[in-house]
Design an enzyme around this catalytic site. Structure first.
Site, PDB file in Angstrom:
ATOM      1  N   SER A  63     -19.540 -36.261  22.207  1.00 30.44           N
ATOM      2  CA  SER A  63     -19.658 -34.771  22.144  1.00 30.44           C
ATOM      3  C   SER A  63     -20.148 -34.334  20.871  1.00 30.44           C
ATOM      4  CB  SER A  63     -18.157 -34.366  22.074  1.00 30.44           C
ATOM      5  OG  SER A  63     -18.042 -33.020  22.416  1.00 30.44           O
ATOM      6  N   ASP A  81     -16.487 -34.906  33.325  1.00 33.44           N
ATOM      7  CA  ASP A  81     -16.253 -34.480  32.199  1.00 33.44           C
ATOM      8  C   ASP A  81     -16.160 -32.737  32.518  1.00 33.44           C
ATOM      9  OD1 ASP A  81     -16.891 -33.299  29.582  1.00 33.44           O
ATOM     10  OD2 ASP A  81     -17.882 -35.053  28.834  1.00 33.44           O
ATOM     11  N   HIS A 104     -14.034 -36.758  29.668  1.00 29.15           N
ATOM     12  CA  HIS A 104     -14.515 -36.442  28.100  1.00 29.15           C
ATOM     13  C   HIS A 104     -13.378 -37.264  27.096  1.00 29.15           C
ATOM     14  CE1 HIS A 104     -17.051 -34.175  25.574  1.00 29.15           C
ATOM     15  NE2 HIS A 104     -16.219 -33.868  24.857  1.00 29.15           N
TER      16      HIS A 104
END
Lengths: 282, 282
Positions: free
Chosen positions: A148, A225, A258
């Site tokens: 991320s 995600d 995620h």
């Protein structure tokens, strides 16, 4: 070089997991980092993976949750996990999870109140690198990876230092921070409003204008995600890579979200990807 | 059967990690538990591992830190992770980490203020078992394992239910709670001062007087575990097992401590141990 205080040391598989604290001159605060070393008898000069975590994380998240030590112990890879921002009362902060502490974005801030501490790019590429290379004698090949915001960090640091890093990988990276809400908010604060100054911290801009050595990139992106469409948009990077003939592979992972469960599921393949590039280069 | 509220659902490897909340009638409070299910296409009726965590833990510690999903996905084992005590304002607590919430010891308390809620033995062997068998249709063979206080729980629950559980394993278990500080403190509070009432909750006493089916036990104990000598003392259990000709294996693990890094290092071997016993029994 600053003194290192050993906070934790654990045998895991046949390697050792460490956690250290030190006074960072670059960040002007006390910082922790974690380090995994494979069995020294088997691997005397292991390659080093740099792992950069995402928003709200510390050096603990990957260390505790990714299960990467098993593969790293087997393959003989050292891993260093920095924290994600300056820390402590002196370093500025905000009440938001995506700005300030836990949200350093791996850049060198130019605007106050951030510029006095938020120099995560220099901290990682210079100060912590000197510790890895000097104190721990990790002088083998180096790879970089992250998740991320840390995927953004891995891409930016890797693309800016292609002679140093053999390869880059990322999970659900922010590939174009200049154009998405998380990046726009952080860059406006840390770098000011002149977007010209954002380009050197944006993986898509770096890839577009890359004229140096092209180091391979692997990206895993879960299709479940929740940040995929608004914040991450890896297809934009894939399009630039296609146009530039850049060696970038994006794998969409069905049903994955995620979380660190996705990282745990594929980190072994990332380590194998990095080692395969190394074998190709030798 | 109480309603289950799904709190989390994540793909990990090719299985799924769940976290649920429900209102426990046995404990008279709201409880969470975690559940891993391997790929249903590959494993239609998987065996079930019960994992019991140690002092201060919740259902998250093993789920996040043990990296067990990889082996469980490969081998086709479902895993259920209960919390370690009743929770909430109604359930009594203490300021100590080794008494009250986070320290249920997997027994049925008889003394107040604990007896109104602290019935973890019944919760696991009856209420949560009914959910596993009914709601999730996990009707295959069952194994039980745990760490520290949860190793004690696995031994006690397994030894008291040898027709139900095929095998038992533990990491750094409290094997003789009646004789060590953690156990004496908890049992005095939960069961009162008549030590005759402690015997049915003490693995060493159960093994000493075992006349039923002998189910195999595997124990891993780190020799760098700070609780090894004062609280754990697995050699005492080994001596009783020798005298009783009980199938117990204790493995001392060099350099390993009391952390989840030790569990991560050997959990795959524990799953393989349980499956091997199953193969022997079939």
């Amino acid at each position: 070089m600053s003194t290192l205080e050993l906070l934790e040391e654990h045998i895991v598989f046949d390697g050792t997991q460490y956690k250290y604290r030190h006074e960072s001159q670059t960040l002007a605060c006390s910082m922790t980092f974690s380090l995994f070393l494979p069995n020294k008898e088997k691997f005397s000069n292991p390659p080093l993976l740099w792992w950069l975590s995402g928003l709200t994380c510390t050096d603990d998240n990957f260390t505790h949750k990714a299960g990467a030590q098993k593969a790293a112990a087997r393959l003989g890879v050292a891993m260093i996990m920095p924290d994600t921002s300056p820390r402590g009362e002196d370093a500025s902060d905000s009440e938001d999870f995506d700005l300030g502490q836990g949200a350093g974005f791996y850049i060198n801030a130019t605007e106050q109140p951030w510029a006095s501490h938020y120099k995560m790019y220099d901290y990682i590429t210079k100060e912590l690198s000197a510790i890895a290379h000097g104190r721990f004698q990790l002088t083998g090949p180096e790879f970089i990876s992250g998740h991320s915001m840390g995927g953004h960090g891995a891409l930016v640091i890797g693309l800016r230092n292609p002679e140093r890093f053999q390869s880059i990988s990322a999970f659900a990276p922010i590939v174009n921070p200049s154009q998405v809400p998380w990046g726009i908010k952080a860059f406006s604060e840390y770098l000011g409003n002149d977007k010209e100054n954002w380009r050197e911290w944006d993986a898509m801009e770096l890839l577009k204008h890359d004229t140096s050595k092209k180091i391979p990139v692997l990206i895993d992106q879960g299709d479940a995600d929740p940040f995929y469409e608004k914040q991450l948009q890896p297809a934009k990077l894939a399009a630039v890579a296609d146009a530039e003939n850049y060696p970038l592979t994006i794998r969409m992972q069905k049903g994955h979200d995620h979380s660190y469960y996705t990282i745990a599921s594929f980190i072994e393949e990332h380590l194998e990807f990095h080692l395969a590039q190394l074998a190709t280069n030798q």
